[in-house]
Design a protein around this motif. Structure first.
Motif, PDB file in Angstrom:
ATOM      1  N   MET A  22       0.820  -1.207   0.000  1.00 30.17           N
ATOM      2  CA  MET A  22       0.000   0.000   0.000  1.00 30.17           C
ATOM      3  C   MET A  22       0.860   1.266   0.000  1.00 30.17           C
ATOM      4  O   MET A  22       0.463   2.291  -0.539  1.00 30.17           O
ATOM      5  CB  MET A  22      -0.961  -0.016   1.183  1.00 30.17           C
ATOM      6  N   ALA A  23       2.035   1.209   0.575  1.00 32.46           N
ATOM      7  CA  ALA A  23       2.949   2.351   0.477  1.00 32.46           C
ATOM      8  C   ALA A  23       3.356   2.579  -0.974  1.00 32.46           C
ATOM      9  O   ALA A  23       3.414   3.721  -1.451  1.00 32.46           O
ATOM     10  CB  ALA A  23       4.184   2.111   1.351  1.00 32.46           C
ATOM     11  N   GLN A  24       3.640   1.475  -1.682  1.00 36.06           N
ATOM     12  CA  GLN A  24       3.968   1.588  -3.099  1.00 36.06           C
ATOM     13  C   GLN A  24       2.767   2.081  -3.901  1.00 36.06           C
ATOM     14  O   GLN A  24       2.916   2.901  -4.814  1.00 36.06           O
ATOM     15  CB  GLN A  24       4.439   0.229  -3.627  1.00 36.06           C
ATOM     16  N   ALA A  25       1.576   1.609  -3.542  1.00 37.01           N
ATOM     17  CA  ALA A  25       0.369   2.057  -4.236  1.00 37.01           C
ATOM     18  C   ALA A  25       0.173   3.558  -4.038  1.00 37.01           C
ATOM     19  O   ALA A  25      -0.133   4.288  -5.001  1.00 37.01           O
ATOM     20  CB  ALA A  25      -0.846   1.295  -3.721  1.00 37.01           C
ATOM     21  N   ARG A  26       0.332   4.037  -2.808  1.00 38.21           N
ATOM     22  CA  ARG A  26       0.184   5.476  -2.557  1.00 38.21           C
ATOM     23  C   ARG A  26       1.168   6.270  -3.415  1.00 38.21           C
ATOM     24  O   ARG A  26       0.808   7.287  -4.025  1.00 38.21           O
ATOM     25  CB  ARG A  26       0.408   5.779  -1.085  1.00 38.21           C
ATOM     26  N   HIS A  27       2.415   5.802  -3.438  1.00 38.01           N
ATOM     27  CA  HIS A  27       3.429   6.500  -4.231  1.00 38.01           C
ATOM     28  C   HIS A  27       3.038   6.557  -5.709  1.00 38.01           C
ATOM     29  O   HIS A  27       3.100   7.625  -6.338  1.00 38.01           O
ATOM     30  CB  HIS A  27       4.774   5.806  -4.070  1.00 38.01           C
ATOM     31  N   LEU A  28       2.625   5.433  -6.266  1.00 39.57           N
ATOM     32  CA  LEU A  28       2.307   5.394  -7.694  1.00 39.57           C
ATOM     33  C   LEU A  28       1.044   6.188  -8.020  1.00 39.57           C
ATOM     34  O   LEU A  28       0.962   6.826  -9.073  1.00 39.57           O
ATOM     35  CB  LEU A  28       2.158   3.943  -8.148  1.00 39.57           C
ATOM     36  N   ILE A  42      -2.157  -6.647  -6.386  1.00 39.92           N
ATOM     37  CA  ILE A  42      -3.587  -6.773  -6.059  1.00 39.92           C
ATOM     38  C   ILE A  42      -4.376  -6.462  -7.325  1.00 39.92           C
ATOM     39  O   ILE A  42      -5.015  -5.400  -7.449  1.00 39.92           O
ATOM     40  CB  ILE A  42      -3.997  -5.818  -4.916  1.00 39.92           C
ATOM     41  N   PRO A  43      -4.334  -7.347  -8.326  1.00 41.99           N
ATOM     42  CA  PRO A  43      -4.942  -7.023  -9.619  1.00 41.99           C
ATOM     43  C   PRO A  43      -6.462  -6.953  -9.594  1.00 41.99           C
ATOM     44  O   PRO A  43      -7.056  -6.353 -10.489  1.00 41.99           O
ATOM     45  CB  PRO A  43      -4.460  -8.169 -10.519  1.00 41.99           C
ATOM     46  N   ASN A 101      -9.494  -1.610  -4.181  1.00 45.10           N
ATOM     47  CA  ASN A 101     -10.261  -0.495  -3.647  1.00 45.10           C
ATOM     48  C   ASN A 101     -10.474  -0.661  -2.139  1.00 45.10           C
ATOM     49  O   ASN A 101     -10.306   0.284  -1.356  1.00 45.10           O
ATOM     50  CB  ASN A 101     -11.604  -0.395  -4.360  1.00 45.10           C
ATOM     51  N   LYS A 102     -10.825  -1.889  -1.728  1.00 45.11           N
ATOM     52  CA  LYS A 102     -11.025  -2.152  -0.304  1.00 45.11           C
ATOM     53  C   LYS A 102      -9.726  -1.968   0.479  1.00 45.11           C
ATOM     54  O   LYS A 102      -9.721  -1.406   1.583  1.00 45.11           O
ATOM     55  CB  LYS A 102     -11.560  -3.568  -0.103  1.00 45.11           C
ATOM     56  N   ALA A 103      -8.615  -2.421  -0.096  1.00 43.18           N
ATOM     57  CA  ALA A 103      -7.323  -2.286   0.585  1.00 43.18           C
ATOM     58  C   ALA A 103      -6.938  -0.821   0.740  1.00 43.18           C
ATOM     59  O   ALA A 103      -6.430  -0.403   1.789  1.00 43.18           O
ATOM     60  CB  ALA A 103      -6.243  -3.039  -0.193  1.00 43.18           C
ATOM     61  N   CYS A 104      -7.188  -0.021  -0.294  1.00 40.95           N
ATOM     62  CA  CYS A 104      -6.885   1.407  -0.212  1.00 40.95           C
ATOM     63  C   CYS A 104      -7.717   2.079   0.878  1.00 40.95           C
ATOM     64  O   CYS A 104      -7.213   2.877   1.673  1.00 40.95           O
ATOM     65  CB  CYS A 104      -7.142   2.084  -1.552  1.00 40.95           C
ATOM     66  N   ARG A 105      -9.001   1.760   0.908  1.00 39.20           N
ATOM     67  CA  ARG A 105      -9.872   2.369   1.921  1.00 39.20           C
ATOM     68  C   ARG A 105      -9.435   1.949   3.332  1.00 39.20           C
ATOM     69  O   ARG A 105      -9.439   2.773   4.262  1.00 39.20           O
ATOM     70  CB  ARG A 105     -11.326   1.984   1.664  1.00 39.20           C
TER      71      ARG A 105
END
Length: 263
Positions: free
Chosen positions: A214-220, A237-238, A244-248
């Motif tokens: 999720m840190a990598q997702a936030r960065h991207l 997490i394709p 979406n649930k993981a981000c929330r």
């Protein structure tokens, strides 16, 4: 080394060092004594000889592969046993809020070859490409900081299996990973890795994997124009609904909202 209670120093490593001199020191002959200090600079030495060294009143017997890291203003004394050659860096370090506790003098063990290579690369780069020299010295300092600690209350080094597991995870964030698979790569059992990982990081293996993804997702999401599906795939997490649930859950907002919040 002959001493049983090695002193330690607090080394700030979160900022790049500022080398002032990098070179090869050649000393001797046998019985010769040097007493000195560098009032404003750290001393970083990798030795290729046997000698008696005293750092701020603590005596050591150094041998090929020993490394010392001495703070500014610290008195040192060398008593040589013959021709004595070492690689050295005299440098300034920053003032990190959380410096690392490192043995003032220790042996580099299996890291000797890699450490010598880094310092020789720094020496070769120093005259013409000082930025490269800084990078090599900084990497060498981190290598020394992560050597097995001296006796006397220093926190134990991170277990090699944890280091291997973290490296395996970081290289494969985009892939489906399981704890047994990570444990096999680290050379330990599932249960043993779980215990080691929690002791070293305070996290479960799955918890660490989730946080890093999720840190990598936030960065991207914030720093790139990759599509949200591409970001999701890149962090392993394709499934968009799961992403979406993981981000929330982890970032407190949907992927679109995370991307929109550029602050």
């Amino acid at each position: 080394m002959s001493n049983t209670h090695s002193s330690t120093v607090l080394v700030p490593l979160d900022e790049p060092p500022v080398p002032v001199a990098i070179g090869v020191g050649i000393h001797g002959p046998a019985g010769h004594v040097d007493d000195f200090q560098l009032p404003d600079l750290w001393q970083f030495h990798l030795y290729d000889y046997e000698a008696d060294l005293t750092v701020d009143g603590v005596a050591y017997e150094i041998r090929p592969g020993s490394v010392s890291l001495v703070p500014p203003g610290t008195p040192v004394r060398y008593r040589y046993r013959g021709r004595s050659e070492h690689l050295y860096v005299h440098l300034r370090l920053g003032s990190a809020a959380e410096p690392r506790e490192v043995a003032a003098v220790q042996h580099a063990g299996r890291q000797v070859g890699l450490l010598e290579g880094q310092l020789r690369q720094a020496l070769a780069a120093w005259p013409s490409t000082p930025g490269r020299a800084v990078a090599e010295v900084w990497a060498a300092l981190w290598r020394v900081a992560e050597l097995a600690p001296a006796q006397g209350g220093v926190a134990p080094a991170t277990h090699a299996a944890v280091v291997a597991a973290v490296s395996f995870i970081e290289e494969r964030l985009a892939e489906p990973l399981t704890v047994p698979e990570i444990a096999r790569a680290a050379g330990v059992s599932h249960n043993h890795l779980t215990r080691l990982f929690r002791a070293a990081t305070g996290e479960t293996v799955i918890g660490y994997l989730r946080v890093r993804r999720m840190a990598q997702a936030r960065h991207l999401l914030r720093a790139s124009t990759l599509s949200i599906p591409a970001v999701a795939a890149t962090v392993g997490i394709p499934d968009l609904q799961a992403f979406n649930k993981a981000c929330r859950r982890e970032l407190g907002a949907s992927p679109r909202a995370v991307r929109a919040d550029l602050g």
